[in-house]
Each structure stands twice: as C-alpha cells, then as structure tokens.
Design a protein around this motif. Sequence first.
Motif, mmCIF file in Angstrom:
data_model
loop_
_atom_site.group_PDB
_atom_site.id
_atom_site.type_symbol
_atom_site.label_atom_id
_atom_site.label_comp_id
_atom_site.label_asym_id
_atom_site.label_seq_id
_atom_site.Cartn_x
_atom_site.Cartn_y
_atom_site.Cartn_z
ATOM 1 N N PHE A 85 3.771 1.538 5.612
ATOM 2 C CA PHE A 85 4.057 2.033 4.265
ATOM 3 C C PHE A 85 5.193 3.060 4.248
ATOM 4 O O PHE A 85 5.525 3.614 3.204
ATOM 5 C CB PHE A 85 2.794 2.590 3.576
ATOM 6 C CG PHE A 85 2.074 3.672 4.335
ATOM 7 C CD1 PHE A 85 2.514 4.975 4.322
ATOM 8 C CD2 PHE A 85 0.929 3.367 5.056
ATOM 9 C CE1 PHE A 85 1.831 5.973 4.993
ATOM 10 C CE2 PHE A 85 0.232 4.354 5.738
ATOM 11 C CZ PHE A 85 0.696 5.666 5.709
ATOM 12 N N MET A 86 5.803 3.278 5.418
ATOM 13 C CA MET A 86 6.975 4.137 5.490
ATOM 14 C C MET A 86 8.269 3.337 5.609
ATOM 15 O O MET A 86 9.327 3.887 5.872
ATOM 16 C CB MET A 86 6.840 5.107 6.681
ATOM 17 C CG MET A 86 5.693 6.087 6.557
ATOM 18 S SD MET A 86 5.820 7.182 5.128
ATOM 19 C CE MET A 86 7.197 8.222 5.648
ATOM 20 N N PRO A 107 -6.118 -5.515 6.217
ATOM 21 C CA PRO A 107 -4.852 -6.243 6.245
ATOM 22 C C PRO A 107 -3.742 -5.456 5.558
ATOM 23 O O PRO A 107 -3.965 -4.806 4.522
ATOM 24 C CB PRO A 107 -5.169 -7.535 5.481
ATOM 25 C CG PRO A 107 -6.643 -7.710 5.614
ATOM 26 C CD PRO A 107 -7.200 -6.322 5.609
ATOM 27 N N ILE A 108 -2.581 -5.503 6.121
ATOM 28 C CA ILE A 108 -1.453 -4.756 5.573
ATOM 29 C C ILE A 108 -1.175 -5.156 4.130
ATOM 30 O O ILE A 108 -0.862 -4.304 3.282
ATOM 31 C CB ILE A 108 -0.209 -4.963 6.459
ATOM 32 C CG1 ILE A 108 -0.369 -4.165 7.750
ATOM 33 C CG2 ILE A 108 1.071 -4.538 5.735
ATOM 34 C CD1 ILE A 108 0.722 -4.398 8.749
ATOM 35 N N ARG A 109 -1.289 -6.437 3.837
ATOM 36 C CA ARG A 109 -1.016 -6.906 2.478
ATOM 37 C C ARG A 109 -1.872 -6.166 1.455
ATOM 38 O O ARG A 109 -1.383 -5.745 0.396
ATOM 39 C CB ARG A 109 -1.295 -8.411 2.396
ATOM 40 C CG ARG A 109 -1.240 -8.981 0.984
ATOM 41 C CD ARG A 109 -1.729 -10.420 0.955
ATOM 42 N NE ARG A 109 -3.078 -10.564 1.470
ATOM 43 C CZ ARG A 109 -4.177 -10.302 0.751
ATOM 44 N NH1 ARG A 109 -4.073 -9.872 -0.490
ATOM 45 N NH2 ARG A 109 -5.377 -10.474 1.295
ATOM 46 N N VAL A 110 -3.156 -5.969 1.779
ATOM 47 C CA VAL A 110 -4.071 -5.307 0.856
ATOM 48 C C VAL A 110 -3.678 -3.842 0.679
ATOM 49 O O VAL A 110 -3.654 -3.315 -0.445
ATOM 50 C CB VAL A 110 -5.522 -5.427 1.358
ATOM 51 C CG1 VAL A 110 -6.477 -4.683 0.433
ATOM 52 C CG2 VAL A 110 -5.923 -6.893 1.469
ATOM 53 N N LEU A 111 -3.377 -3.179 1.787
ATOM 54 C CA LEU A 111 -2.991 -1.770 1.693
ATOM 55 C C LEU A 111 -1.717 -1.614 0.867
ATOM 56 O O LEU A 111 -1.618 -0.708 0.028
ATOM 57 C CB LEU A 111 -2.778 -1.184 3.085
ATOM 58 C CG LEU A 111 -2.363 0.292 3.068
ATOM 59 C CD1 LEU A 111 -3.550 1.165 2.691
ATOM 60 C CD2 LEU A 111 -1.798 0.735 4.412
ATOM 61 N N ASN A 116 1.617 0.339 -3.456
ATOM 62 C CA ASN A 116 2.691 0.097 -4.411
ATOM 63 C C ASN A 116 2.294 0.333 -5.864
ATOM 64 O O ASN A 116 3.147 0.260 -6.761
ATOM 65 C CB ASN A 116 3.233 -1.328 -4.248
ATOM 66 C CG ASN A 116 4.024 -1.488 -2.963
ATOM 67 O OD1 ASN A 116 4.598 -0.532 -2.451
ATOM 68 N ND2 ASN A 116 4.048 -2.700 -2.414
ATOM 69 N N ARG A 117 1.036 0.637 -6.095
ATOM 70 C CA ARG A 117 0.629 1.086 -7.426
ATOM 71 C C ARG A 117 1.186 2.479 -7.714
ATOM 72 O O ARG A 117 1.171 2.932 -8.868
ATOM 73 C CB ARG A 117 -0.893 1.117 -7.542
ATOM 74 C CG ARG A 117 -1.570 -0.253 -7.522
ATOM 75 C CD ARG A 117 -3.083 -0.101 -7.495
ATOM 76 N NE ARG A 117 -3.774 -1.376 -7.405
ATOM 77 C CZ ARG A 117 -4.205 -2.072 -8.459
ATOM 78 N NH1 ARG A 117 -4.028 -1.588 -9.679
ATOM 79 N NH2 ARG A 117 -4.817 -3.233 -8.286
ATOM 80 N N ALA A 118 1.657 3.145 -6.648
ATOM 81 C CA ALA A 118 2.265 4.480 -6.772
ATOM 82 C C ALA A 118 1.308 5.477 -7.436
ATOM 83 O O ALA A 118 1.715 6.288 -8.278
ATOM 84 C CB ALA A 118 3.585 4.399 -7.540
ATOM 85 N N GLY A 119 0.063 5.396 -7.018
ATOM 86 C CA GLY A 119 -0.951 6.284 -7.571
ATOM 87 C C GLY A 119 -1.560 7.176 -6.502
ATOM 88 O O GLY A 119 -0.890 7.554 -5.527
ATOM 89 N N PRO A 120 -2.838 7.520 -6.639
ATOM 90 C CA PRO A 120 -3.498 8.439 -5.707
ATOM 91 C C PRO A 120 -3.494 7.965 -4.255
ATOM 92 O O PRO A 120 -3.409 8.789 -3.345
ATOM 93 C CB PRO A 120 -4.924 8.528 -6.254
ATOM 94 C CG PRO A 120 -4.790 8.213 -7.704
ATOM 95 C CD PRO A 120 -3.706 7.194 -7.791
ATOM 96 N N VAL A 121 -3.606 6.656 -4.003
ATOM 97 C CA VAL A 121 -3.606 6.168 -2.625
ATOM 98 C C VAL A 121 -2.265 6.469 -1.959
ATOM 99 O O VAL A 121 -2.222 6.940 -0.818
ATOM 100 C CB VAL A 121 -3.900 4.652 -2.577
ATOM 101 C CG1 VAL A 121 -3.643 4.107 -1.177
ATOM 102 C CG2 VAL A 121 -5.342 4.386 -2.978
ATOM 103 N N MET A 122 -1.178 6.216 -2.656
ATOM 104 C CA MET A 122 0.132 6.514 -2.103
ATOM 105 C C MET A 122 0.262 8.003 -1.792
ATOM 106 O O MET A 122 0.714 8.382 -0.702
ATOM 107 C CB MET A 122 1.240 6.098 -3.066
ATOM 108 C CG MET A 122 2.647 6.341 -2.528
ATOM 109 S SD MET A 122 3.953 6.065 -3.752
ATOM 110 C CE MET A 122 3.743 7.546 -4.763
#
Length: 244
Positions: A85-86, A107-111, A116-122
């Motif tokens: 994700f970097m 899986p990377i696709r799921v993460l 990419n929602r650019a929300g709290p997870v990011m």
Amino acid sequence: MSSKHDPNQNHLLAALLDAEFDRLAPHLELIPMPLGDVLYESGGKLAHVYFPTTSIVSLHYLLENGGSSEIAGVGNEGVLGISVFMGGDSTPSRAVVQTGGFGYRLPIRVLMEEFNRAGPVMRLLLRYTQALITQMSQTAVCNRHHTVEQQLCRWLLLTLDRLPTNELTMTQELIANMLGVRREGVTEAAGRLQGYGFISYRRGHITVLNRMGLEGDVCECYAVVKKEFARLLSDTRNRQPARQ
C-alpha cells in the motif's frame, strides 16, 4: 474462526470500525507461523499481507555476501507487507518468524480495496507505517552507536512487549543473526545480563527475571520506539464502534 484464535488479538484489526472489519473478516485466513518460517523473500512479489496475533516476525535485510541483520520486528501490534500500500508489490527485506505462533493473512486485493476508500483504514495503516519507520531508523542508530549488551536489552524488551509471558525461545546464534553481530558478542552480553540477575538462559530458552533491570540497562532507543508507537497507535487496543 476458533474462539481460541481471534483476529482482534492483532491491535490493528481490533482498532477497525465494525463496518470496516466486517468487510475484511470473511477474507481473513488463520495460519500457523512456526519458528523459522519465511513469509516472503527479499524481492519476492507479495500475494498477502499478514497480521500476527501470537507470533513475532523479524524483517531482515540481506547483503550480497549472505550476511543479514534485523531491521524491525512485527508482532500483534502490526502488519507485514506495507510495501503493497506504499506503492510497490515487493520488498527488499525478508520476513522470517522469530517467535512461533499464529496470525491471519489477507489477500492484497482485499486490503487495497479497503485502503483505496481513503478512509480510516488508510489513515491507520499510514500511522502504523510511520511508527515502523521509526523502529527501523532507531535500529540502525542503535546498531551503530550502542553496545551489544544495550542492543540485546532493546531486543528483549521489544520482544516482551509483544508476548503474554516473560519466557522466550531463542538461541544465541539466532539473536546474533538478528542483531548482525558475532555470536561471541551475544554470549558475553547474555552472560553479563544473567550475572546481574536480569535473565536466566539455558538451552535456547531465555526467562526475563527482572524487567526493570533491563529497562535500566537499555539505551534510549527502546523508549524512542515505544513512545512513537504509543503516540501514533494509542487507539489500537479495542474495537471501535461504528460511526453513525
């Protein structure tokens, strides 16, 4: 998922909002992480990220001559595979299990869909990455400027912070490989710590008898890393309620 093993044992997963966790949970796969298992090699393309729960994974940088040393450790406070994700899909480090246990892979696709929602997870993953970079930087400084005894104290304390026990299964040879020093140096340092009454060492098992003693003997690097993780990740202990 077994009640004995819970994704919430990983502090990053435990910090997610309910809605975010519910999107990831069906894709989280519980896996054993035995001692010495290599999760990914230097330069290899990553298919998953890993969230340790009861295991600790060491990130090693490998030299052309075959030498290596630990640049960071990741336990239940973090995630392995930040390069995905970097902006990259591979990493120059090798990830090898230092303390056997369990963890979850995703899986990377799921993460990336969630990232990419650019929300709290990011925001959470980027804060963790900043803390991990601090650990890497401080490790480099420590290895250059501090004694093997101080480095060993730092390593023991950081390992203890990720475990529910004061007992570690680790040979002096493996510790030497982690620190990038000669085994004789670790033997001497461990002997001094045992002489002080801080640890007991026999047949690959280390028991910490006096944590306060280690904290008094360690260099500043341990406190710097611990303070930065606390500053950036103070909310990664309990599931957060979904925002309305």
